[in-house]
Design a protein around this motif. Structure first.
Motif, mmCIF file in Angstrom:
data_model
loop_
_atom_site.group_PDB
_atom_site.id
_atom_site.type_symbol
_atom_site.label_atom_id
_atom_site.label_comp_id
_atom_site.label_asym_id
_atom_site.label_seq_id
_atom_site.Cartn_x
_atom_site.Cartn_y
_atom_site.Cartn_z
ATOM 1 N N PRO A 85 4.021 -12.538 10.798
ATOM 2 C CA PRO A 85 2.746 -11.823 10.663
ATOM 3 C C PRO A 85 1.915 -12.414 9.527
ATOM 4 C CG PRO A 85 4.614 -10.291 10.537
ATOM 5 C CD PRO A 85 5.166 -11.673 10.528
ATOM 6 N N ALA A 86 0.602 -12.386 9.696
ATOM 7 C CA ALA A 86 -0.312 -12.842 8.648
ATOM 8 C C ALA A 86 -0.482 -11.769 7.583
ATOM 9 C CB ALA A 86 -1.667 -13.202 9.252
ATOM 10 N N LYS A 87 -0.403 -10.490 7.992
ATOM 11 C CA LYS A 87 -0.560 -9.351 7.080
ATOM 12 C C LYS A 87 0.273 -8.199 7.612
ATOM 13 C CE LYS A 87 -5.525 -10.190 6.364
ATOM 14 N NZ LYS A 87 -5.640 -10.412 4.952
ATOM 15 N N THR A 88 0.805 -7.408 6.693
ATOM 16 C CA THR A 88 1.476 -6.165 7.070
ATOM 17 C C THR A 88 1.079 -5.098 6.058
ATOM 18 O OG1 THR A 88 3.440 -6.690 5.768
ATOM 19 C CG2 THR A 88 3.483 -7.314 8.098
ATOM 20 N N ALA A 89 0.975 -3.866 6.517
ATOM 21 C CA ALA A 89 0.621 -2.784 5.603
ATOM 22 C C ALA A 89 0.944 -1.432 6.226
ATOM 23 C CB ALA A 89 -0.864 -2.828 5.252
ATOM 24 N N VAL A 90 1.138 -0.471 5.370
ATOM 25 C CA VAL A 90 1.139 0.929 5.763
ATOM 26 C C VAL A 90 -0.258 1.418 5.406
ATOM 27 C CG1 VAL A 90 2.000 3.221 5.186
ATOM 28 C CG2 VAL A 90 3.599 1.333 5.462
ATOM 29 N N CYS A 91 -0.937 2.012 6.381
ATOM 30 C CA CYS A 91 -2.312 2.455 6.158
ATOM 31 C C CYS A 91 -2.412 3.967 6.351
ATOM 32 C CB CYS A 91 -3.254 1.737 7.115
ATOM 33 S SG CYS A 91 -4.987 2.169 6.845
ATOM 34 N N HIS A 92 -2.981 4.622 5.348
ATOM 35 C CA HIS A 92 -3.139 6.080 5.359
ATOM 36 C C HIS A 92 -4.571 6.504 5.688
ATOM 37 C CE1 HIS A 92 0.799 6.529 3.379
ATOM 38 N NE2 HIS A 92 0.436 5.483 2.666
ATOM 39 N N CYS A 93 -5.416 5.587 6.181
ATOM 40 C CA CYS A 93 -6.809 5.948 6.481
ATOM 41 C C CYS A 93 -6.855 6.946 7.634
ATOM 42 C CB CYS A 93 -7.648 4.707 6.792
ATOM 43 S SG CYS A 93 -7.444 4.035 8.457
ATOM 44 N N GLN A 146 -4.441 7.575 10.958
ATOM 45 C CA GLN A 146 -3.837 8.888 11.183
ATOM 46 C C GLN A 146 -4.200 9.417 12.569
ATOM 47 O OE1 GLN A 146 -5.324 10.989 7.757
ATOM 48 N NE2 GLN A 146 -3.613 10.334 6.460
ATOM 49 N N LEU A 147 -5.452 9.260 12.962
ATOM 50 C CA LEU A 147 -5.867 9.724 14.288
ATOM 51 C C LEU A 147 -5.312 8.824 15.400
ATOM 52 C CD1 LEU A 147 -9.522 10.686 13.388
ATOM 53 C CD2 LEU A 147 -7.698 12.266 14.066
ATOM 54 N N ARG A 148 -5.267 7.512 15.148
ATOM 55 C CA ARG A 148 -4.742 6.573 16.149
ATOM 56 C C ARG A 148 -3.274 6.840 16.447
ATOM 57 N NH1 ARG A 148 -1.844 2.224 15.542
ATOM 58 N NH2 ARG A 148 -2.153 2.113 13.297
ATOM 59 N N GLY A 154 -1.552 9.768 15.389
ATOM 60 C CA GLY A 154 -1.177 11.175 15.427
ATOM 61 C C GLY A 154 -0.128 11.493 14.382
ATOM 62 N N SER A 155 -0.100 10.712 13.315
ATOM 63 C CA SER A 155 0.900 10.860 12.269
ATOM 64 C C SER A 155 0.256 10.723 10.890
ATOM 65 C CB SER A 155 1.986 9.800 12.464
ATOM 66 O OG SER A 155 3.049 9.993 11.555
ATOM 67 N N ALA A 156 1.067 10.665 9.857
ATOM 68 C CA ALA A 156 0.555 10.597 8.488
ATOM 69 C C ALA A 156 0.028 9.220 8.115
ATOM 70 C CB ALA A 156 1.650 11.013 7.502
ATOM 71 N N PHE A 157 0.468 8.185 8.821
ATOM 72 C CA PHE A 157 0.020 6.832 8.516
ATOM 73 C C PHE A 157 0.303 5.919 9.709
ATOM 74 C CE2 PHE A 157 4.289 7.362 6.741
ATOM 75 C CZ PHE A 157 4.997 6.322 7.355
ATOM 76 N N GLY A 158 -0.262 4.727 9.651
ATOM 77 C CA GLY A 158 0.016 3.712 10.649
ATOM 78 C C GLY A 158 0.711 2.538 9.989
ATOM 79 N N VAL A 159 1.576 1.880 10.747
ATOM 80 C CA VAL A 159 2.208 0.650 10.279
ATOM 81 C C VAL A 159 1.498 -0.485 11.004
ATOM 82 C CG1 VAL A 159 4.341 -0.670 10.109
ATOM 83 C CG2 VAL A 159 4.395 1.823 9.880
ATOM 84 N N SER A 160 0.801 -1.314 10.237
ATOM 85 C CA SER A 160 -0.051 -2.368 10.787
ATOM 86 C C SER A 160 0.568 -3.732 10.569
ATOM 87 C CB SER A 160 -1.422 -2.328 10.103
ATOM 88 O OG SER A 160 -2.002 -1.056 10.232
ATOM 89 N N VAL A 161 0.747 -4.465 11.662
ATOM 90 C CA VAL A 161 1.315 -5.812 11.608
ATOM 91 C C VAL A 161 0.292 -6.735 12.276
ATOM 92 C CG1 VAL A 161 3.325 -7.229 12.158
ATOM 93 C CG2 VAL A 161 3.612 -4.759 11.851
ATOM 94 N N TYR A 162 -0.354 -7.583 11.471
ATOM 95 C CA TYR A 162 -1.445 -8.431 11.974
ATOM 96 C C TYR A 162 -0.987 -9.855 12.226
ATOM 97 C CZ TYR A 162 -4.774 -4.772 10.858
ATOM 98 O OH TYR A 162 -5.473 -3.593 10.828
ATOM 99 N N PHE A 163 -1.456 -10.389 13.365
ATOM 100 C CA PHE A 163 -1.186 -11.765 13.768
ATOM 101 C C PHE A 163 -2.499 -12.444 14.148
ATOM 102 C CE2 PHE A 163 2.717 -9.524 14.674
ATOM 103 C CZ PHE A 163 3.722 -10.441 14.383
#
Length: 154
Positions: free
Chosen positions: A24-32, A36-38, A40-49
């Motif tokens: 992956p080029a970038k990874t993050a936990v995002c709390h935006c 959260q809406l995407r 339906g939880s407290a955060f998203g785990v984002s893995v970018y390529f």
């Protein structure tokens, strides 16, 4: 390229399958609120390529696009059958595709998450051990307010 450099995943019902190649080029936990809406939880785990490192191998995805308060486009791509959010693109990272971290086949969380963003909207019960943490994002530049419904108004 070895098989270790490729990872597969898909939606809950199995209609959509993808493969990523390389790290992956970038990874993050995002709390935006968008993540959260995407999710339906407290955060998203984002893995970018990079775009050319993600291949849709089976199925079709439905797109939902909207404009963020920073004036950028956010397009979520989801399975029309089961609704799983699988991929997305955001104007902030042109040429990149975000992959929903939990949609990878086991071992699902094979990548390292090095960053946590938008902690200002982090749920109070979430405690993560990520050193690089910020209240927003380095590129956060709102040009207007979010629609009221994203902040709890009816």
């Amino acid at each position: 390229m070895s098989d270790a450099d490729q990872h597969s995943g898909g939606c809950q019902c199995g209609a959509v399958r993808y493969r990523t190649t390389g790290a992956p080029a970038k990874t993050a936990v995002c709390h935006c609120r968008y993540c959260q809406l995407r999710t339906g939880s407290a955060f998203g785990v984002s893995v970018y390529f990079p775009e050319d490192a993600v291949t849709l191998e089976q199925g079709t995805l439905t797109d939902y696009a909207f404009q963020t308060e920073s004036g950028r486009t956010f397009t979520t791509r989801f399975c029309p059958r089961c609704g799983t959010s699988v991929l997305w693109t955001i104007g902030l990272f042109p040429g990149m595709i975000g992959v929903a971290g939990g949609t990878f086949d086991p071992p699902s969380f094979w990548y390292d998450v090095k960053r946590e963003v938008f902690t200002r909207s982090k749920a109070p019960f979430v405690e993560l051990c990520i050193a690089d943490s910020s209240e927003t994002s380095s590129a956060y530049a709102p040009i207007g307010p979010d629609p009221a419904h994203r902040n709890g108004a009816r």
